[in-house]
Design an enzyme around this catalytic site. Structure first.
Site: not given
Ligand code: GLN
Length: 477
Positions: A79, A154, A178
């Site tokens: 990532k 994400s 995410s």
């Molecule tokens: N969807 C969540 C957010 O937008 C989680 C994001 C994540 O785990 N990086 O914050």
């Protein structure tokens, strides 16, 4: 079966028995990337030269008759919020469009030490804020199961790459779901280890008290193998845990007899897709048949988890993102004076969602509102943690859906941030409590979209999660 379709443990066998070479394997992955990348868009950067060099190194080692480790010569991808020395790390943001880290994240050092083959860096929501990869400043990644749908986020690039055969496994990061949510949307295994298990040194910070790096793999065996490679105390991360790291592959045992599995009633609330609910219930029935005990439990503060998370995460994000000021970090857009330069830089280079979080975070932290919002959220966070502590007095593990629905359409929620935030209901409580969790594929909807269920473990008890997940995988039929 094609090489790119295989798991790391299958490929390890082929490499050690000299049926294939690491170079042949790496080239196979790059031709798969060439074939798929235009339609999927999982990658932000491909590191072909470096990958081929490492492959040659591994082949030389094998031909000298030297032993290779379980992941040596396995092609993986990372990532783009994990710092890679000499390789661009953008966090899918324009503010870091030219950032080439002068150092490696601790997880990268660990992977390089084992001669893993790094294929490239993966797309994500900008600074890991989002659940669809639509917030990337570069492009939207598509779900390999249905190109009109999101891969989740994400870590959408990380999940899509594994599902499309564009990497054997990947690393993602999980602040509120995410890793697990995209794993669920793309039909792969994704695990967020206990907070502190994996060093965050070199992971670009989103919300420091919630962030955790973890693997996305094709099966549970690979998940355990990658965990072995990345976990452990790190003096460069003061929040990394000194707890001993077990050999997680020892937990690959198909046995859940007498395991007490809790089903929290709050996670099966209305609003959940019926097909998702049915698939998750079916998984619990398999466990029951195998001798596990299913117990209904209650995690009473679940309904406050989203609001708590969406105060704490933006508050920490606003603080962490202060460093991108056009001076010491990242891109700069000129202005007449320093204030104008900073304003121009942040206005132009941050995306909509990042700005929204910075505003919410600074508001929640400002004098007069701090007590009402941030401090209150911290208190509720403690109550959510206590819910889990209480529940784990009676059960060994907790089973829930990973997400309330399968992958949604690209564009469907992008203009409705609140709706997007509500997607995280099953995943954020674990981050607030620092607990480990995994998402395991458990079937498909009638539209052929993958469904996943989540197993939540006690702190530092990844072993029970792996055993239970492996048992399901072996017996799902
Ligand atoms: N969807 C969540 C957010 O937008 C989680 C994001 C994540 O785990 N990086 O914050």
């Amino acid at each position: 079966m094609k090489l790119y379709e295989k798991t790391a443990h299958e490929l390890h066998e082929l490499l050690t028995s000299k049926k294939i070479s690491a170079l042949e394997l790496t080239k196979d992955l790059f031709s798969r990337i060439d074939e798929k990348e235009t339609e999927i868009g999982a990658y932000l950067e491909i590191t072909k030269t470096q990958a081929l060099e490492t492959a040659k190194l591994v082949d030389e080692k094998i031909s000298r008759g030297e032993k290779i480790s379980a992941l040596e010569g396995i092609p993986c991808a990372i990532k783009d919020n994990i710092c890679t020395k000499g390789i661009k790390t953008t966090c899918a943001s324009k503010i870091l469009e030219n950032f080439v880290p002068p150092y490696d994240a601790t997880v990268m050092k660990k992977l390089y030490a084992q001669n893993l083959i790094i294929l490239g860096k993966l797309n994500m929501d900008e600074f890991a804020m989002g659940g669809s990869t639509e917030n990337s400043a570069y492009h939207v990644t598509k779900n390999p199961h249905d190109l009109s749908r999101v891969p989740g986020g994400s870590s959408g690039g990380s999940a899509a790459a594994v599902a499309a055969g564009e990497a054997i496994f990947t690393l993602g990061s999980d602040t509120g779901g995410s890793i697990r949510q995209p794993a669920s949307f793309c039909g792969v295994v994704g695990m967020k280890p206990t907070y502190g298990r994996v060093s965050r040194y070199g992971l670009v910070a989103f919300a420091s008290s919630l962030d955790q790096i973890g693997p996305l793999t094709k099966d549970v065996t690979d998940c355990a193998t990658v965990l072995n490679a990345i976990c452990g105390l790190d003096e460069m991360d003061s929040t990394s845990t000194p707890a001993a790291v077990p050999d997680f592959t020892k937990s690959l045992i198909s046995d859940v007899k007498n395991l007490k599995i809790g089903l929290p009633k709050e996670y099966f609330a209305s609003g959940m897709d019926k097909e998702v609910e049915d698939a998750v219930i079916e998984a619990t029935e398999i466990y029951e048949k195998l001798g596990a005990q299913i117990v209904e439990i209650s995690l009473p503060h679940t309904e406050f988890a989203i609001s708590t998370y969406y105060i704490i995460a933006p508050a920490e994000a606003a603080t962490n993102l202060e460093r991108y000021d056009g001076v010491s970090y990242g891109a700069r857009v000129d202005g007449a004076d320093i204030v104008e330069m900073m304003t121009n830089t942040r206005t132009e280079k941050f995306g909509e969602e990042v700005k929204r979080r910075i505003m919410i975070g600074n508001y929640a932290l400002s004098a007069g509102y701090y007590d009402a919002y941030y401090l209150k959220a911290l208190k509720v966070r403690t109550l959510i943690q206590k819910d889990f502590t209480d529940a784990f007095k009676n059960v060994d593990i907790i089973l829930t859906p990973t997400t309330p629905n399968a992958a949604f359409k690209i564009g469907e929620m992008i203009n409705d941030p609140l709706k997007m935030y509500l997607q995280d209901i099953c995943t954020v409580p674990l981050n607030l409590a620092g607990l480990p969790g995994i998402s395991i594929p458990c079937g498909f909807t009638s539209e052929k979209l993958p469904i996943g269920f989540q197993l939540i473990g006690k702190a530092l008890d990844e072993e029970t999660i792996i055993r239970a997940a492996f048992t399901y995988e072996q017996n799902k039929g």
